[in-house]
Design a protein around this motif. Structure first.
Motif, PDB file in Angstrom:
ATOM      1  N   ALA A  63      41.403  43.085 -22.631  1.00  0.00           N
ATOM      2  CA  ALA A  63      41.675  42.501 -21.359  1.00  0.00           C
ATOM      3  C   ALA A  63      41.141  41.208 -21.337  1.00  0.00           C
ATOM      4  O   ALA A  63      40.944  40.979 -19.874  1.00  0.00           O
ATOM      5  CB  ALA A  63      41.351  43.320 -20.164  1.00  0.00           C
ATOM      6  N   ALA A  65      38.283  37.629 -22.055  1.00  0.00           N
ATOM      7  CA  ALA A  65      36.885  37.437 -22.076  1.00  0.00           C
ATOM      8  C   ALA A  65      36.058  38.333 -20.970  1.00  0.00           C
ATOM      9  O   ALA A  65      36.952  38.498 -20.083  1.00  0.00           O
ATOM     10  CB  ALA A  65      36.512  36.045 -21.718  1.00  0.00           C
ATOM     11  N   ILE A  67      34.545  39.099 -17.779  1.00  0.00           N
ATOM     12  CA  ILE A  67      34.490  38.257 -16.664  1.00  0.00           C
ATOM     13  C   ILE A  67      32.977  38.286 -16.068  1.00  0.00           C
ATOM     14  O   ILE A  67      32.335  37.242 -15.582  1.00  0.00           O
ATOM     15  CB  ILE A  67      35.425  38.600 -15.631  1.00  0.00           C
ATOM     16  N   LYS A  68      32.576  39.694 -16.308  1.00  0.00           N
ATOM     17  CA  LYS A  68      31.334  39.936 -15.637  1.00  0.00           C
ATOM     18  C   LYS A  68      30.203  38.868 -16.538  1.00  0.00           C
ATOM     19  O   LYS A  68      29.295  38.701 -15.771  1.00  0.00           O
ATOM     20  CB  LYS A  68      30.928  41.067 -15.581  1.00  0.00           C
ATOM     21  N   GLY A 108      41.618  36.096 -22.949  1.00  0.00           N
ATOM     22  CA  GLY A 108      41.202  35.764 -24.228  1.00  0.00           C
ATOM     23  C   GLY A 108      41.656  37.166 -25.359  1.00  0.00           C
ATOM     24  O   GLY A 108      41.548  36.700 -26.660  1.00  0.00           O
ATOM     25  N   GLU A 111      44.648  35.541 -26.567  1.00  0.00           N
ATOM     26  CA  GLU A 111      43.876  34.308 -27.515  1.00  0.00           C
ATOM     27  C   GLU A 111      43.449  34.898 -28.750  1.00  0.00           C
ATOM     28  O   GLU A 111      43.849  34.463 -29.945  1.00  0.00           O
ATOM     29  CB  GLU A 111      43.170  33.564 -26.674  1.00  0.00           C
ATOM     30  N   GLU A 131      44.330  33.676 -16.601  1.00  0.00           N
ATOM     31  CA  GLU A 131      43.237  33.083 -15.927  1.00  0.00           C
ATOM     32  C   GLU A 131      43.227  32.302 -14.853  1.00  0.00           C
ATOM     33  O   GLU A 131      42.222  32.233 -14.160  1.00  0.00           O
ATOM     34  CB  GLU A 131      42.676  32.199 -17.214  1.00  0.00           C
ATOM     35  N   GLY A 139      40.844  29.353 -22.240  1.00  0.00           N
ATOM     36  CA  GLY A 139      39.664  28.687 -22.813  1.00  0.00           C
ATOM     37  C   GLY A 139      39.335  28.746 -24.112  1.00  0.00           C
ATOM     38  O   GLY A 139      38.650  28.097 -25.045  1.00  0.00           O
TER      39      GLY A 139
END
Ligand code: CAA
Length: 257
Positions: A63, A65, A67-68, A108, A111, A131, A139
């Motif tokens: 799901a 990168a 996020i935390k 990500g 990606e 994002e 990114g």
């Protein structure tokens, strides 16, 4: 190798890497990316292994990168720490890597799948670059690779609105090579990897390098590059074996190295 965020196993000439952070939808933190690249590097270095499959769970390939992990970074920490660059190693592997995607492949996760050589999707797969909803943009190559896969209009819509794409649309758009029933995903991906691993390893690596070159250069230069590699293949025993076997009406026995 003791991994905590992935499962790693080999089946014959193929490595199966399963992203394994079930409580976090396989969110891609630094440890997970380090473990994936370590496993892939091991495959590169082991002459007995010819291809890898990266997969996740039924619910999520990944799901995005974590996020935390990145929420509190400031610009200098993000820039100097350069926390995405270790991901690039996935796209730099010389042996083929197949993404087997079920469930969410977001941010990500999408990606990471696009860094692989091709994507086989389960019917449950959902791809997206959401994002923008977090106040950032992709990114880890999403704005570049998604655009090359599906074209500007669709990529722009997905990046600017965060809309998800289901498996059938992903196949129609060229993001995935094919869609299979969910319970056949791993079997199909492993079968493709095994097929690749049974061919000549240097020839497979050159074929991958040549296809990837098409993203980096003009058509004339790309064709010239292809031609040089094609001619070089006539210096391998596997070219002799492959063509002799065809003429002799028998199955080729590639040396694989
Ligand atoms: N990072 C960290 N944790 C995540 C995560 C992520 N990307 N995605 C999910 N999780 C966590 C959730 O926080 C939750 O944890 P808790 O139980 O501790 O609260 C757990 O995984 C389960 O998630 P949900 O409860 O949200 O599950 P759901 O089934 O309701 O929704 C989902 C699933 C739609 C995938 C939703 O989790 C979601 O939208 N996730 C974020 C997707 C996203 O925005 N990805 C982009 C990340 S940014 C990025 O990737 C940048 C880049 O380009 C490199």
């Amino acid at each position: 190798m003791a991994y905590e965020t992935i499962l790693y196993e080999t089946r014959g000439k193929v490595a199966l890497i399963t992203l394994n952070r079930p409580k976090a939808m396989n969110a891609l933190n630094a440890q997970l990316i380090a473990e994936v690249t370590d496993a892939l590097t091991h495959v590169e270095q082991d002459p007995k292994l010819g291809a890898s499959v990266i997969t996740g769970s039924d619910k999520a390939f990944a799901a995005g990168a974590d996020i935390k992990e990145m929420a509190s970074l400031d610009f200098v920490q993000a820039y100097v720490g350069d926390f995405i660059s270790p991901w690039d190693r996935v796209g730099q592997m010389r042996k083929p890597v197949i993404a087997a995607v079920a469930g969410y492949a977001l941010g990500g996760g999408c990606e990471l799948a696009m860094m692989c050589d091709f994507i086989i999707a389960a019917e449950s797969a959902k791809f997206g670059q959401p994002e923008i909803t977090l106040g950032v943009m992709p990114g880890a190559g999403g704005t570049q690779r998604l655009t090359r896969f599906v074209g500007k209009s669709k990529a722009m819509e997905m990046v600017l609105t965060g809309r998800l794409m289901k498996a059938d649309e992903a196949e129609r758009s060229g993001l995935v090579s094919r869609v299979v029933p969910s319970d056949e995903l791993i079997g199909e991906a492993l079968a493709a990897a095994e097929k690749i691993a049974d061919f000549s390893q240097p020839i497979v690596m050159m074929a991958k390098e040549s296809v990837n070159r098409s993203y980096e250069t003009t058509l004339a230069e790309g064709v010239r590059f292809e031609r040089r590699l094609f001619h070089a293949m006539f210096g391998t025993e596997d070219q002799k074996e492959g063509m002799d076997a065809f003429v002799d009406k028998r199955t080729p026995q590639f040396k694989n190295r």
